[in-house]
Write an enzyme that holds these catalytic residues in place. Sequence first.
Site, PDB file in Angstrom:
ATOM      1  N   GLY A 127      48.296  16.199  72.318  1.00 48.83           N
ATOM      2  CA  GLY A 127      47.880  17.599  72.560  1.00 48.83           C
ATOM      3  C   GLY A 127      46.240  17.864  72.885  1.00 48.83           C
ATOM      4  CD  GLU A 128      44.845  19.834  77.608  1.00 43.87           C
ATOM      5  OE1 GLU A 128      44.761  21.198  77.945  1.00 43.87           O
ATOM      6  OE2 GLU A 128      44.866  19.201  78.997  1.00 43.87           O
TER       7      GLU A 128
ATOM      8  CG  LEU B 110      55.580  16.544  62.269  1.00 42.98           C
ATOM      9  CD1 LEU B 110      57.119  16.189  63.044  1.00 42.98           C
ATOM     10  CD2 LEU B 110      54.683  15.869  63.294  1.00 42.98           C
TER      11      LEU B 110
ATOM     12  N   GLY C  88      52.798  22.828  67.092  1.00 40.91           N
ATOM     13  CA  GLY C  88      52.097  22.159  68.256  1.00 40.91           C
ATOM     14  C   GLY C  88      52.649  20.965  68.623  1.00 40.91           C
ATOM     15  CG  HIS C  89      53.096  17.902  65.538  1.00 39.95           C
ATOM     16  ND1 HIS C  89      52.457  18.555  64.622  1.00 39.95           N
ATOM     17  CD2 HIS C  89      51.932  16.908  65.866  1.00 39.95           C
ATOM     18  CE1 HIS C  89      51.335  17.738  64.248  1.00 39.95           C
ATOM     19  NE2 HIS C  89      51.001  16.743  64.921  1.00 39.95           N
TER      20      HIS C  89
END
Length: 283
Positions: free
Chosen positions: A147-148, A33, A36-37
């Site tokens: 997440g994108e 992780l 972002g996570h």
Amino acid sequence: MIVVTTTDKLHETLSLFRREGRSIGFVPTMGALHAGHVSLVKQCVADNDVSVVSIFVNPTQFNDKNDLIHYPRTLDADLNLLEPVGVTVVFAPGVEEVYPQEDIRKFDFGMLDKVMEGKHRPGHFNGVAQVVSRLFDLVKPIRAYFGEKDFQQVAIIRAMVRQLNLPVEIVAMPIVREADGLALSSRNARLTSQQRKLAVKISEALTKSRNFAGRSSVQDTIKQVVDEINSNDGLQVEYFEIVDGNSLQSISEWQNTEYAVGCITVFCGEIRLIDNITYFAKQ
Ligand code: PAF
């Protein structure tokens, strides 16, 4: 924070919360992780009474066995990162818990998984759909967060939720970047310091392309990005496509879409990095 490793224990723990009428949000991960996570988890904690994070390196989505072997596994560090964020339950199962029998389901996503990552990693999205649908079935969340950076994955998961008629809201969160622009990824941990310096060229080329995307054709924009990245020894573009953000099909003219997204995959040595940029999204 409760850590469970079996489906029985997960069921027992979540049944209790469900009986109390608490809303359950879910962040599926493969561990290793990073910030972002954490941005997904923070949103999940803010939106829901109970937040569940799964940590499971899913073998069925790796078409390259070498990639599966080298995927970073950092459970202790992951738990340390999640604890202060306010996660309620971490589900960290072994393969036999998630797949008591082999999952032989084949999903049909039409053209959505025939392009980009789906084309270059055959079977990858079928494996993602298998594991995410299985985890949704175990956790039964009302919201799930993705997440994108994995732009195509979000489209596939939305399609899967529609196909299976699942009562889950999919929340897509923006890419989180390092200060110099590199998109955060668990794979970044495998970059040497030399490769790390090179990797930033990917987001730099994408950001620059935004300036001339409006003035140049789609083809010239693609050429500019690919040439700029490939001019660095040690970087090799696998694909760069400018697509309609809903259908994921390539566009040849800017006016062919209301939602133009550039999606790229680059090999930095042996490490495969992905990123994307939205050129425009008309309302
Ligand atoms: O994006 C990921 O980390 C994985 O593809 C996911 C969604 C956790 C499924 O294994």
